[in-house]
Motif scaffolding. Structure first.
Motif, PDB file in Angstrom:
ATOM      1  N   ASP A 167       3.877   6.581 -11.480  1.00 26.24           N
ATOM      2  CA  ASP A 167       4.622   5.331 -11.417  1.00 26.24           C
ATOM      3  C   ASP A 167       3.782   4.331 -10.631  1.00 26.24           C
ATOM      4  N   ALA A 169       4.452   1.692  -9.307  1.00 24.51           N
ATOM      5  CA  ALA A 169       5.128   1.115  -8.145  1.00 24.51           C
ATOM      6  C   ALA A 169       5.006   1.998  -6.913  1.00 24.51           C
ATOM      7  N   ASP A 170       4.659   3.266  -7.103  1.00 25.87           N
ATOM      8  CA  ASP A 170       4.458   4.201  -5.996  1.00 25.87           C
ATOM      9  C   ASP A 170       2.998   4.103  -5.560  1.00 25.87           C
ATOM     10  N   LEU A 171       2.728   3.190  -4.643  1.00 28.10           N
ATOM     11  CA  LEU A 171       1.345   2.883  -4.274  1.00 28.10           C
ATOM     12  C   LEU A 171       0.644   4.047  -3.585  1.00 28.10           C
ATOM     13  N   GLY A 192       5.110   1.771 -16.059  1.00 28.64           N
ATOM     14  CA  GLY A 192       5.867   0.747 -15.349  1.00 28.64           C
ATOM     15  C   GLY A 192       5.081  -0.515 -15.049  1.00 28.64           C
ATOM     16  N   GLU A 193       5.690  -1.383 -14.234  1.00 29.12           N
ATOM     17  CA  GLU A 193       5.076  -2.655 -13.869  1.00 29.12           C
ATOM     18  C   GLU A 193       3.789  -2.441 -13.076  1.00 29.12           C
ATOM     19  N   SER A 195       1.730  -4.270 -10.376  1.00 33.95           N
ATOM     20  CA  SER A 195       1.718  -5.364  -9.409  1.00 33.95           C
ATOM     21  C   SER A 195       0.282  -5.709  -9.033  1.00 33.95           C
ATOM     22  N   ASP A 197      -0.826  -5.583  -6.011  1.00 33.27           N
ATOM     23  CA  ASP A 197      -1.246  -4.524  -5.072  1.00 33.27           C
ATOM     24  C   ASP A 197      -1.744  -3.301  -5.845  1.00 33.27           C
ATOM     25  N   ALA A 198      -1.041  -2.960  -6.917  1.00 30.26           N
ATOM     26  CA  ALA A 198      -1.478  -1.829  -7.738  1.00 30.26           C
ATOM     27  C   ALA A 198      -2.825  -2.123  -8.380  1.00 30.26           C
ATOM     28  N   SER A 219       6.119  -7.530 -15.947  1.00 26.92           N
ATOM     29  CA  SER A 219       5.021  -7.047 -15.104  1.00 26.92           C
ATOM     30  C   SER A 219       4.113  -8.204 -14.679  1.00 26.92           C
TER      31      SER A 219
END
Length: 377
Positions: A167, A169-171, A192-193, A195, A197-198, A219
């Motif tokens: 995922d 979103a789970d950095l 998923g999206e 970001s 940061d990702a 996204s």
């Protein structure tokens, strides 16, 4: 270059051996019971998925514990039907680690499904959630190289073939997965999206070995931007042929109708049927594991090209692990000091010997622990 399939166990399988359809994000075996607490069904929940409750469960997919669990029998039934309808298929199983009771048990069950249904199954692996960064990376790299199975005496190996799904979103998990991907060069599947940061964490990734599945239109990094970097783009077919859920839920696929799926064809390089709920199974009124294959065939996408894309994504220069060094334990003879391999030596009265001759010599000394051939001299 090769990718590995649980169905073969001995290691990699040549890309040329895969000729059938490819599905790249399936949760063939899973336990999502932890999501039950997120159900928003105003009525009392049902325990079973049955004909009379089917519409209700599809509107509130988290309301039934039965709907949140797919077992080995379910997976075998769907895989067998996939083989019957489409032949030598390839299925990449990416069930998140949090939805698996035990990674090794899941892998072993999928190995049996692949062998019995006569399809190729490639298993994804993700960093353990309850570990620090170094342990997360080391675990993934080690399991990719040497396999999942912890019992060295058990039958065969259990080799994962890619990292994911992760995922985005789970950095924390993403950071570890990207590092393991960079070290091993194994394929990386994210969902998923994406970001900003990702995206920063992904700067060290090998983009041509990354696949982004079910990235929603909301996204920050669009599908087109990810594709421009050389990544593979995948979308799952709509849940149950049409997602009619009245509530949002974790890992919900963004394409809700077949029209949405066909509209995304121009961006599509990978696909899946998105199998995760019991209502997705043919035995419970769902479209089944082969749904995406039929949907692609009915649209503008070319199934053979999607298979070629899947093979390209899953292929990487995997190197077989070195055979473990054989450890030999040697036992010194109490009488003469000669060493014998453990198991080939002799024992008597609590002493170890290299031969019956040394036992006889020590017997003449009444097995005195202070006396041996050296002390007699």
């Amino acid at each position: 270059m090769c990718f590995r399939c649980i169905s073969l166990f001995a290691g990699p399988v040549a890309a040329a051996e895969v000729s059938g359809p490819a599905l790249c994000r399936e949760w063939l075996i899973n336990d999502q019971s932890q999501l039950r607490k997120h159900s928003k069904d105003p009525r009392s929940s049902t325990d079973l998925v049955e004909l009379q409750s089917l519409a209700r469960v599809r509107r509130y997919p988290l309301s039934s514990l039965s709907n949140l669990h797919l077992n080995q029998e379910d997976a075998l039934r769907e895989a067998t039907e996939l083989h019957r309808a489409h032949g030598d298929a390839l299925v990449a199983v990416s069930t998140p680690r949090r939805f698996q009771h035990d990674v090794e048990q899941t892998a072993d069950a999928l190995r049996k499904v692949a062998a019995e249904a006569k399809i190729h199954i490639v298993l994804g692996i993700a960093p353990p959630e309850d570990a620090n960064f170094e342990v997360q990376v080391a675990t993934v790299v080690s399991q990719l190289a040497s396999g999942i199975r912890t019992d060295a005496d058990a039958e065969g190996g259990l080799f994962p073939g890619f990292i994911g799904e992760i995922d985005a979103a789970d950095l924390q998990s993403l950071r570890a997965a990207v590092e393991a991907h960079r070290v091993s060069q194994a394929p990386l599947l994210l969902v998923g999206e994406i970001s900003h940061d990702a995206l920063q964490l992904l700067e060290g990734a090998i983009w041509r070995r990354c696949a982004f599945f079910d990235v929603p239109i909301t996204s920050p990094m669009s599908v087109a931007e990810l594709q421009a970097r050389g990544a593979f783009i995948g979308f799952s077919a709509p849940a149950g042929a049409a997602d009619i859920s009245w509530q949002e839920y974790p890992y919900r696929r963004p394409l809700r109708t077949e029209q949405d799926f066909h509209a995304a064809t121009d961006l599509l390089s990978l696909t899946s049927s998105g199998l995760r709920f019991r209502t997705d199974l043919t035995a419970y009124g769902g479209p089944g594991l082969g749904y995406a294959v039929d949907l692609v065939s009915a649209g503008r996408a070319e199934p053979s090209q999607l298979t070629a894309n899947a093979v390209a994504f899953l292929s990487y220069p995997w190197v077989a692990p070195l055979a473990p060094e054989k450890v030999i334990h040697e036992i010194p003879c109490h009488w003469c000091g000669t060493k014998k391999v453990e198991g080939e030596h002799f024992s008597k009265m609590g002493f170890d010997y290299c031969s019956p001759r040394c036992i006889a010599h020590h017997r003449r000394a009444d097995f005195d622990p202070q006396i041996c051939e050296v002390t007699k001299k």
